[in-house]
Design a protein around this motif. Structure first.
Motif, PDB file in Angstrom:
ATOM      1  N   ILE A   1       0.839  -1.201   0.000  1.00 24.27           N
ATOM      2  CA  ILE A   1       0.000   0.000   0.000  1.00 24.27           C
ATOM      3  C   ILE A   1       0.874   1.251   0.000  1.00 24.27           C
ATOM      4  O   ILE A   1       0.600   2.221  -0.727  1.00 24.27           O
ATOM      5  N   ALA A   2       1.935   1.231   0.811  1.00 28.38           N
ATOM      6  CA  ALA A   2       2.841   2.384   0.866  1.00 28.38           C
ATOM      7  C   ALA A   2       3.484   2.631  -0.497  1.00 28.38           C
ATOM      8  O   ALA A   2       3.630   3.780  -0.932  1.00 28.38           O
ATOM      9  N   GLU A   3       3.851   1.552  -1.192  1.00 29.07           N
ATOM     10  CA  GLU A   3       4.419   1.692  -2.532  1.00 29.07           C
ATOM     11  C   GLU A   3       3.385   2.242  -3.504  1.00 29.07           C
ATOM     12  O   GLU A   3       3.672   3.133  -4.307  1.00 29.07           O
ATOM     13  N   LEU A   4       2.158   1.718  -3.420  1.00 29.41           N
ATOM     14  CA  LEU A   4       1.082   2.186  -4.288  1.00 29.41           C
ATOM     15  C   LEU A   4       0.850   3.683  -4.122  1.00 29.41           C
ATOM     16  O   LEU A   4       0.655   4.408  -5.105  1.00 29.41           O
ATOM     17  N   CYS A   5       0.870   4.140  -2.897  1.00 29.80           N
ATOM     18  CA  CYS A   5       0.528   5.541  -2.607  1.00 29.80           C
ATOM     19  C   CYS A   5       1.598   6.533  -3.045  1.00 29.80           C
ATOM     20  O   CYS A   5       1.391   7.749  -2.948  1.00 29.80           O
ATOM     21  N   THR A   6       2.750   6.045  -3.511  1.00 27.20           N
ATOM     22  CA  THR A   6       3.766   6.954  -4.063  1.00 27.20           C
ATOM     23  C   THR A   6       3.472   7.295  -5.521  1.00 27.20           C
ATOM     24  O   THR A   6       4.141   8.147  -6.105  1.00 27.20           O
ATOM     25  N   ALA A   7       2.479   6.654  -6.116  1.00 27.43           N
ATOM     26  CA  ALA A   7       2.152   6.885  -7.529  1.00 27.43           C
ATOM     27  C   ALA A   7       1.619   8.300  -7.742  1.00 27.43           C
ATOM     28  O   ALA A   7       0.953   8.862  -6.852  1.00 27.43           O
ATOM     29  N   PRO A   8       1.885   8.911  -8.900  1.00 30.36           N
ATOM     30  CA  PRO A   8       1.379  10.262  -9.205  1.00 30.36           C
ATOM     31  C   PRO A   8      -0.134  10.369  -9.078  1.00 30.36           C
ATOM     32  O   PRO A   8      -0.658  11.461  -8.843  1.00 30.36           O
ATOM     33  N   LEU A   9      -0.838   9.268  -9.233  1.00 31.64           N
ATOM     34  CA  LEU A   9      -2.300   9.265  -9.114  1.00 31.64           C
ATOM     35  C   LEU A   9      -2.764   9.961  -7.848  1.00 31.64           C
ATOM     36  O   LEU A   9      -3.779  10.667  -7.843  1.00 31.64           O
ATOM     37  N   PHE A  10      -2.011   9.781  -6.767  1.00 32.13           N
ATOM     38  CA  PHE A  10      -2.456  10.259  -5.463  1.00 32.13           C
ATOM     39  C   PHE A  10      -2.102  11.724  -5.199  1.00 32.13           C
ATOM     40  O   PHE A  10      -2.422  12.253  -4.137  1.00 32.13           O
ATOM     41  N   SER A  11      -1.477  12.357  -6.166  1.00 34.74           N
ATOM     42  CA  SER A  11      -1.141  13.775  -5.999  1.00 34.74           C
ATOM     43  C   SER A  11      -1.589  14.604  -7.198  1.00 34.74           C
ATOM     44  O   SER A  11      -1.092  15.701  -7.425  1.00 34.74           O
ATOM     45  N   SER A  12      -2.544  14.070  -7.965  1.00 35.38           N
ATOM     46  CA  SER A  12      -3.006  14.786  -9.152  1.00 35.38           C
ATOM     47  C   SER A  12      -4.513  14.648  -9.283  1.00 35.38           C
ATOM     48  O   SER A  12      -5.127  13.765  -8.678  1.00 35.38           O
ATOM     49  N   GLU A  13      -5.101  15.505 -10.078  1.00 38.91           N
ATOM     50  CA  GLU A  13      -6.525  15.432 -10.358  1.00 38.91           C
ATOM     51  C   GLU A  13      -6.760  14.468 -11.519  1.00 38.91           C
ATOM     52  O   GLU A  13      -5.978  14.429 -12.460  1.00 38.91           O
ATOM     53  N   VAL A  14      -7.836  13.730 -11.437  1.00 36.54           N
ATOM     54  CA  VAL A  14      -8.132  12.709 -12.447  1.00 36.54           C
ATOM     55  C   VAL A  14      -9.540  12.917 -12.981  1.00 36.54           C
ATOM     56  O   VAL A  14     -10.466  13.185 -12.215  1.00 36.54           O
ATOM     57  N   ASP A  15      -9.679  12.826 -14.299  1.00 27.86           N
ATOM     58  CA  ASP A  15     -10.998  12.910 -14.935  1.00 27.86           C
ATOM     59  C   ASP A  15     -11.258  11.566 -15.609  1.00 27.86           C
ATOM     60  O   ASP A  15     -11.003  11.398 -16.805  1.00 27.86           O
ATOM     61  N   PRO A  16     -11.756  10.575 -14.853  1.00 28.24           N
ATOM     62  CA  PRO A  16     -11.838   9.210 -15.378  1.00 28.24           C
ATOM     63  C   PRO A  16     -13.016   8.980 -16.313  1.00 28.24           C
ATOM     64  O   PRO A  16     -14.054   9.626 -16.205  1.00 28.24           O
TER      65      PRO A  16
END
Length: 216
Positions: free
Chosen positions: A69-84
């Motif tokens: 989970i800690a590794e996953l949360c380093t992804a840019p996804l968690f610090s950017s806005e997403v329009d899915p």
């Protein structure tokens, strides 16, 4: 309320497994489609999270899950806005539920298990809404209508919500026979339950492919 009571009747270890099975129903849908490259999420990390969740409960597997989970949360996804788009929305909701399972490891209890299970229910209901709101007829519309007509307890729910409830009920009913020390991957019954959830997930994949093809 019925679903909460059913969970509360299970042993804590089986409540946790109920949460794993709720996650597993959305394993195929999240892994069947490529993740947005800009999210920076390694699919192998997601695969690892599902596998670790289904492993026997214990300090070692819980620590491994937290590290993933800690590794996953380093992804840019968690610090950017997403329009899915529609498929990506389901992927994001499943990732969110994997995070919720990680929180459950720190404060186990029926309320936190319910949160994971109800999130799965909500996705099934949402999928029904997308199908019903489409301008196109679902390829399996007649089969879905017949399934609902043949249901032992007909309800106003849509096909996927009804199927989800049937799978959930079968899973919860079978969990009581699993050894407390075993993970879902370690027994024939556990693997059968995972396969049941996987089959449901494959149905969802087919419908998501249809939704994407028809422009959702």
């Amino acid at each position: 309320m019925v679903r909460i009571v059913r969970l509360a009747d299970l042993k804590p270890v089986h409540q946790r497994q109920a949460a794993v099975l709720a996650l597993w129903r959305w394993r195929a849908p999240i892994l069947a489609f490529e993740l947005d490259a800009e999210w920076g999420v390694d699919q192998s990390v997601l695969e690892s999270l599902f596998r670790l969740a289904a492993s026997p409960a214990g300090e070692q597997s819980d620590l491994a899950y937290r590290r993933a989970i800690a590794e996953l949360c380093t992804a840019p996804l968690f610090s950017s806005e997403v329009d899915p788009d529609t498929v990506q929305l389901f992927q994001l909701e499943t990732i969110s539920n994997l995070l919720a399972f990680g929180e459950l490891l720190d404060k186990p209890g029926v309320d936190d298990v319910e949160r994971v299970v109800e999130a799965s229910v909500g996705l099934a209901n949402y999928l029904d809404g997308l199908v019903e709101g489409s301008f196109y007829s679902h390829p399996a519309e007649e089969a879905h209508r017949q399934y609902l007509a043949d249901a032992a307890d007909p309800a106003s729910e849509g096909y996927f919500a009804s199927r989800h409830f049937a799978v959930e009920t079968a899973c919860h009913g079978a969990l009581v026979v699993l050894p407390d020390s075993a993970g879902l991957l370690d027994s024939s019954t556990g693997r059968e339950l995972l396969a049941l959830c996987e089959d449901f997930g494959e149905e969802i994949v087919a419908t998501m492919q249809w939704l994407r093809m028809t422009g959702h």
